[in-house]
Design an enzyme around this catalytic site. Sequence first.
Site, mmCIF file in Angstrom:
data_model
loop_
_atom_site.group_PDB
_atom_site.id
_atom_site.type_symbol
_atom_site.label_atom_id
_atom_site.label_comp_id
_atom_site.label_asym_id
_atom_site.label_seq_id
_atom_site.Cartn_x
_atom_site.Cartn_y
_atom_site.Cartn_z
ATOM 1 N N TYR A 76 0.652 -1.380 -0.401
ATOM 2 C CA TYR A 76 -0.088 -0.211 -0.124
ATOM 3 C C TYR A 76 0.964 1.088 0.049
ATOM 4 O O TYR A 76 1.553 1.401 0.663
ATOM 5 C CB TYR A 76 -0.991 -0.091 1.645
ATOM 6 C CG TYR A 76 -2.193 -0.552 1.480
ATOM 7 C CD1 TYR A 76 -3.352 -0.698 -0.109
ATOM 8 C CD2 TYR A 76 -2.674 -1.390 2.085
ATOM 9 C CE1 TYR A 76 -4.083 -0.732 0.465
ATOM 10 C CE2 TYR A 76 -3.631 -2.324 2.093
ATOM 11 C CZ TYR A 76 -4.825 -1.227 1.397
ATOM 12 O OH TYR A 76 -5.750 -2.569 0.841
ATOM 13 N N GLU A 122 -6.287 0.230 7.803
ATOM 14 C CA GLU A 122 -6.461 0.147 9.220
ATOM 15 C C GLU A 122 -5.339 1.295 9.001
ATOM 16 O O GLU A 122 -4.836 1.262 10.732
ATOM 17 C CB GLU A 122 -6.166 -1.204 10.315
ATOM 18 C CG GLU A 122 -7.557 -1.632 10.286
ATOM 19 C CD GLU A 122 -7.703 -3.084 8.761
ATOM 20 O OE1 GLU A 122 -8.287 -2.255 8.526
ATOM 21 O OE2 GLU A 122 -6.199 -3.471 8.647
ATOM 22 N N ASN A 180 -9.574 1.096 -3.186
ATOM 23 C CA ASN A 180 -9.667 -0.548 -3.015
ATOM 24 C C ASN A 180 -10.768 -0.278 -2.313
ATOM 25 O O ASN A 180 -11.365 0.710 -1.355
ATOM 26 C CB ASN A 180 -8.238 -0.060 -1.812
ATOM 27 C CG ASN A 180 -8.439 -1.357 -1.031
ATOM 28 O OD1 ASN A 180 -7.567 -1.818 -1.549
ATOM 29 N ND2 ASN A 180 -8.784 -1.184 0.148
ATOM 30 N N GLU A 181 -11.071 -1.186 -2.690
ATOM 31 C CA GLU A 181 -12.165 -2.177 -2.001
ATOM 32 C C GLU A 181 -13.686 -1.028 -2.071
ATOM 33 O O GLU A 181 -14.524 -1.014 -1.062
ATOM 34 C CB GLU A 181 -12.771 -2.724 -0.426
ATOM 35 C CG GLU A 181 -11.166 -3.878 -0.148
ATOM 36 C CD GLU A 181 -11.179 -4.852 0.765
ATOM 37 O OE1 GLU A 181 -10.937 -5.427 1.232
ATOM 38 O OE2 GLU A 181 -11.051 -3.780 1.730
ATOM 39 N N GLU A 261 -6.810 -10.966 -0.557
ATOM 40 C CA GLU A 261 -6.267 -10.403 0.710
ATOM 41 C C GLU A 261 -6.545 -11.651 1.286
ATOM 42 O O GLU A 261 -8.124 -11.766 1.391
ATOM 43 C CB GLU A 261 -7.286 -8.870 1.605
ATOM 44 C CG GLU A 261 -6.606 -7.682 1.189
ATOM 45 C CD GLU A 261 -7.317 -6.222 1.358
ATOM 46 O OE1 GLU A 261 -7.822 -7.358 2.231
ATOM 47 O OE2 GLU A 261 -6.518 -5.955 0.840
ATOM 48 N N TYR A 328 -0.786 -8.716 13.898
ATOM 49 C CA TYR A 328 -2.048 -9.500 13.033
ATOM 50 C C TYR A 328 -2.047 -10.881 12.948
ATOM 51 O O TYR A 328 -2.584 -11.887 12.115
ATOM 52 C CB TYR A 328 -2.103 -8.555 11.224
ATOM 53 C CG TYR A 328 -3.289 -8.193 10.648
ATOM 54 C CD1 TYR A 328 -3.525 -7.228 11.119
ATOM 55 C CD2 TYR A 328 -3.555 -9.566 9.883
ATOM 56 C CE1 TYR A 328 -4.969 -7.835 10.016
ATOM 57 C CE2 TYR A 328 -4.711 -9.785 9.255
ATOM 58 C CZ TYR A 328 -5.370 -8.059 8.968
ATOM 59 O OH TYR A 328 -6.490 -9.053 8.144
#
Length: 629
Positions: A76, A122, A180-181, A261, A328
């Site tokens: 990203y 996030e 993105n999404e 993802e 994560y």
Amino acid sequence: MAAAVFLLIAVNLACGSMVSAKNTFSIDYKNNCFLKDGKPFQYISGSIHYSRIPQYYWKDRLMKMYMSGLNAIQVYVPWNFHEAVQGVQDFTGDRDLEYFLHLANQTGLLVILRPGPYICAEWEMGGLPAWLLQKPSIRLRSADTDYMQAVSTWLAVLLPKMKPWLYINGGNIITVQVENEYGSYYACDYNYMRHLRTLFRSFLGEDVVLFTTDGNTDKEMICGTLEGLYATIDFGTDTRVTEAFKRQRRFEPHGPLVNSEFYTGWLDHWGDQHAMVDAQKVTKVLGEMLTMGANVNMYMFEGGTNFGYWNGADHDSRFRSVVTSYDYDAPLTEAGDPTEKLLAIRDVITQFGEVPSGPMPPATPKFAYGFVTLKKVGNVSSLLDLISPLGPVKSHYPLTFEEMKQYYGYMLYRTTLPRDLTEPTPLISPLNGVHDRAYVSVNGTFQGLLERDTTLVMNVTGKQEDMLDILVENMGRVNFGSKINDHKGLLSDLILGKDILTDWQIYPLDIDGAIVRGWPHSVHQKTPSQMKTDAGPAFYYGTLPPNGLAWDSFLKLKGWTKGQVWINGVNLGRYWSARGPQQTLYVPGPLLRSSLPNNITVLELEGAPAHLQVLFMDRPQLSTTVGKS
């Protein structure tokens, strides 16, 4: 697994009739695969965020990913990380994206680039810069004129830097994601997506593979996809693989199967239990996808840390801030250490191709430096001359962070009590206008707090003309969903009893600037501190003596409540020991000095323990429960 190998061979043979061409990367719609240099190609990738890892460790993390059997990484680009102030771009140091791409190339890793402009991740405001909110009516992630003008200006800087790094131009970027999404966003604005497609094609050319990523629902795929952008899908271990790829096929009848993802773990919010995803589930689904010939990116492979103020937040039924650690439960830990999950994933990858020979690079060395006792510098209210050098802005009504052009961290709002309050009198945020947490003091004495969505009223006592200070914390802007227009500060009036509070002095706080310049150690280290540890926002400081080492460590603040920590001028991020789950902050070794004292500064917002000790440990504690963190 023999059937898996035969199927992979069959896919390769089907694609194998293509003519070889150097430095080409494309989609073979006839044989449902990618072509790299004219030959069939299946990527096995992992996500890594350079913005969450000190530059010193980039090479270490990339080498571990390569030795795990990955042939690509997914990256990203957070717009706000590079342009925190409008018109001032920064691509140096920890923000040197091209150096990161160079290291990946040097390591042998291809790159799947996700330049946004929105990234979610996030990350604070999903990567969008907070200065966009200076226009209150701006409609983010849409064809809104103000938004698109800012996006166009940014992409005109970023994408030309990326063009030489495209694989087709001799670099290592094989595909580039647009937005993105987007299908998960309410706007569903095809004109916006068309505009982005035009910009990307204009700056990157017609030959690069552009793609979209969306969640595993029809609604998300409908709103997130666009002709000319290859549609991919994302899902985790709780999804039936064949059903998910059937959905991708409805939007892309031909071409490679892609899970952009595949979730190896999950994020934590303050107050959550620490999220974990079982390694056996990960490897089972990974093997199933690779057997089908699918291209897979594991999100995350190395999570890293939300240093400073970069954590994001969610807002479904209420505001929930993401913790500082972005571990994560990924195959590589927050500190970049290989896990059993990584070794299990490497075993799966070995069944589908050659994994580099040789040992996995070891974990970086850790050291438990032990206890350090801090001293109190003073309450925030008493230090404004040092941490707010510009002084206050006077306003009849409260102003937001964005109106003050202070986008992150803390601001202090000061007024006086309009009358005597001999009995506890309610201080109310009637429109839920405290974004996100307000620490309330009268004449320097802490009286309580207000918190977005959960605590909208508290009681205050005092006398007329007593000084009322409200320190407001921005806990990270919403990064996902319809509420990303997330203004901070006091967004609406506060009411005290029957009075609307007015005539504010608003102090923008440059705490980070003061600490970088050496405060408080340069001022206070020669003066013994005898101050009481009263409740409320206050600064504390101390030093970790040098011992010849500068190894990674983990800082535990047992008994402390909530606040922020700096070491040698670097903002490690937020702690919230009282709420959890995270109990330690990652201290990268390169931040420490092996032969000079290491300066520690703590901003405690609610109440410090009497012992005033912090503990440097050699292992993390990401959960409030005893056991695996």
